[in-house]
Design an enzyme around this catalytic site. Sequence first.
Site, PDB file in Angstrom:
ATOM      1  N   LYS A  88       0.804  -1.219   0.000  1.00 47.65           N
ATOM      2  CA  LYS A  88       0.000   0.000   0.000  1.00 47.65           C
ATOM      3  C   LYS A  88       0.844   1.280   0.000  1.00 47.65           C
ATOM      4  O   LYS A  88       0.337   2.361  -0.316  1.00 47.65           O
ATOM      5  CB  LYS A  88      -0.965   0.002   1.193  1.00 47.65           C
ATOM      6  CG  LYS A  88      -1.975  -1.142   1.179  1.00 47.65           C
ATOM      7  CD  LYS A  88      -2.880  -1.100  -0.046  1.00 47.65           C
ATOM      8  CE  LYS A  88      -3.981  -2.148   0.030  1.00 47.65           C
ATOM      9  NZ  LYS A  88      -4.882  -2.096  -1.130  1.00 47.65           N
ATOM     10  N   ASP A  89       2.119   1.155   0.335  1.00 44.30           N
ATOM     11  CA  ASP A  89       3.014   2.314   0.219  1.00 44.30           C
ATOM     12  C   ASP A  89       2.976   2.880  -1.194  1.00 44.30           C
ATOM     13  O   ASP A  89       3.038   4.096  -1.401  1.00 44.30           O
ATOM     14  CB  ASP A  89       4.458   1.912   0.525  1.00 44.30           C
ATOM     15  CG  ASP A  89       4.742   1.766   2.007  1.00 44.30           C
ATOM     16  OD1 ASP A  89       3.814   1.924   2.813  1.00 44.30           O
ATOM     17  OD2 ASP A  89       5.905   1.480   2.347  1.00 44.30           O
TER      18      ASP A  89
END
Length: 341
Positions: free
Chosen positions: A43-44
């Site tokens: 998700k970064d």
Amino acid sequence: MTYQNILELIGNTPLIKLNKIVKGFTGKFYAKFEANNPGHSSKDRIALYIIEKAEKEGLIKPNSTIVETTSGNTGFSLAMIALVKGYKCILAVSSKSSKDKIAMLRSMGAKVYVCPANVTAEDQRSNYQVAQRLNKETPNSIYINQYFNDLNIEAHYKTTGPEIWNQTKGKITHLIACSGTGGTISGIGRFLKEKNSKIKIIGVDAYGSVLKKFHETGEFDPTEIYPYRIEGLGKNVIPGATDFSVIDCFVKVTDESSAITARNITRLEGMFVGYTSGSAMQAVIQMNEKSFFTNKSLVVIIFPDHGSRYISKIYNDNWMDDQGFIDDMSGYKMIEHIEYI
């Protein structure tokens, strides 16, 4: 090499060959180890991509507040990026999220609202509705809206997809990825299909979720929805950030098998992985049992996050026992040898 800040470490995660957990399997199997991102999850990538797009378009200004609906991982990535860039962060989190995840969000300075998991998406108490309300009530705020944001797909199309193609030298035959918002599997799948339309894109879904049936029939069936424990996998809505056209099929996995398989990955491969990594690997196990692969298969499995997010859940024998997972915990319990000197 030196870096200006932690955000420069996002992406370019390793592809790691699996050995013991796939012993006797047909084909070669590799894990895309997304826990190597600084925020410990895939998700970064989307968090940074969406925020930097918003900055370029003037949608985020100094002292802006980022608001989002999350099961935990996107929230942590957003909170980390907001902290580095000087923004505020408000997150509406499902109560299904582990205590570890919620504690980590708070450690990054985020304001966290915990919302009941087992309500419909339209319920005013759901994390979807709470996030939208908070966005309206908070001046100078932006709602990331990962479930219905095409940039979620675009981030993986431009980063994760090319990485996998290059790391396998274009020899990948199958991609296995969990589907929640759908951004990961859609972005990677879209890129790989453009390179080679014969590559099979396999989505992983949970029992209690509507995605598999919707993919197969085009029908949203609310009778499919019931509570389940896996975080970040499946949905009780149809996310706009899922491109179902690039997904060849879905495999459903159970809460219990996913939890056990995550623990086995950790024990056998030395990779401390999260719940959905167990789900993705469990799908591979089920597919192998049905002779889905050949000796020419090169399979890439997305391991989305890190096991540290699940210490109080799948890596806690008491939690596993409380869920009714594993009637006989012997053979699956953590090795207990602690001496206090």
